[in-house]
Design a protein around this motif. Structure first.
Motif: not given
Length: 315
Positions: A237-241
């Motif tokens: 996951l990307k940050p904010g995902g």
């Protein structure tokens, strides 16, 4: 038969991913594609990668989503015939090294798998004991029933099915297979009925329900692969995902709850003025209590009764 399946907690699962028009998303349990269809309708320029280990589900998805798969315009759909425990390696092979914007899981067996008599998932149909989601694997329910020791069988039924009469059922299975191999679902149902006291069979639903659930979980290594996959999903996951997970049994929900807790809580030593970056939480919980189906959904979709949805966001 068609792969028709009514998706549980559809809007709650997808809307809580906070979709971006050009985002990269993963459906870890594609199945009938109900969640995928809704997600794709919300994207204008994004991509969805759908995983399913069931070859039949993948073939049906190719037919049902042919227009999207053949189109060169966005949004795009990519189908992966593999277990979601191989999430990281498959995503890397697709070239998405920068990570994903969201992922969701709809765990358990889909309605079409139960309704296909030959798959051996259901005690409602007479079929060879199978229960494999990935039919290329060697281990099936027939092998498990006919080769496991009495203790191993009792442990499986108790651990994965919470079966109160696990020891009695395991003993009956051993007694019967000494005469001949146990080959079909109906043979096993009769053995289970004979092992459970008459008074206990009158309540609590079908007497074979817990045993069949336990065998399915064991055959498909469902709890082990879930734990592995969730760890990889959080890493990707990307940050904010965000990650959304629908569970249908307590063991699954416990795994999701504990992993989300592990990545969202930290123990700060007393007197430490600030949390070092090295031990800061990786996730934040979107909902502390699981989301359950509305009264309307409960009326229209029987499968939703035991569903629990947990959501977390990557920090």
């Amino acid at each position: 038969m068609e792969f028709k399946h009514t998706s549980v907690l559809l809007h709650e699962t997808i809307d809580n991913l906070k979709l971006k028009n050009d985002g990269l998303y993963v459906d870890a349990t594609f199945g009938g594609g109900g969640h995928a269809e809704y997600l794709l309708s919300k994207l204008s320029n994004g991509t969805l990668v759908g995983f399913d280990q069931d070859e039949y589900a993948i073939q049906m998805a190719k037919a049902n989503f042919a227009n999207v798969l053949k189109s060169s315009s966005k949004p795009q759909l990519k189908l992966i015939h593999n277990n979601f425990s191989h999430l990281k390696s498959e995503i890397n092979q697709l070239g998405y090294a920068t990570g994903i914007d969201g992922i969701y899981y709809d765990l358990g067996v889909s309605s079409p798998q139960f309704d296909q008599a030959g798959r051996g998932f259901s005690y409602r149909f007479d079929a060879r004991l199978d229960m494999r989601m990935d039919q290329s694997q060697s281990l099936d329910a027939y092998q498990l029933i006919n080769t496991s020791s009495q203790k191993e069988l009792a442990d499986i039924l108790y651990k994965f099915g919470d079966e109160k009469y696990s020891r009695q059922i395991a003993k009956k299975i051993i007694e019967n297979r000494q005469k001949k191999p146990i080959e079909t679902t109906f043979e096993l149902v009769e053995i289970i009925k004979a092992a459970i006291p008459a008074f206990a069979r009158r309540t609590g639903g079908h007497p074979a329900k817990k045993t069949f659930q336990a065998l399915r979980v064991a055959v498909n290594h469902e709890l082990e692969v879930l734990e592995k996959s969730l760890g990889e999903a959080i890493e990707l996951l990307k940050p904010g995902g965000r990650i959304s997970v629908i569970t249908f049994q307590s063991d699954e929900d416990k795994i999701v709850k504990n992993i989300f807790k592990k990545y969202s809580e930290v123990e700060v030593p007393r007197g430490m003025p600030m949390i070092p970056d090295s031990i800061k939480p990786i996730l934040k919980l979107v909902n502390r209590k699981p989301i359950t189906a509305s009264s309307e959904e409960l009326k229209n979709n029987n499968r939703s009764h035991s569903a629990k949805l947990r959501i977390a966001e990557k920090l």
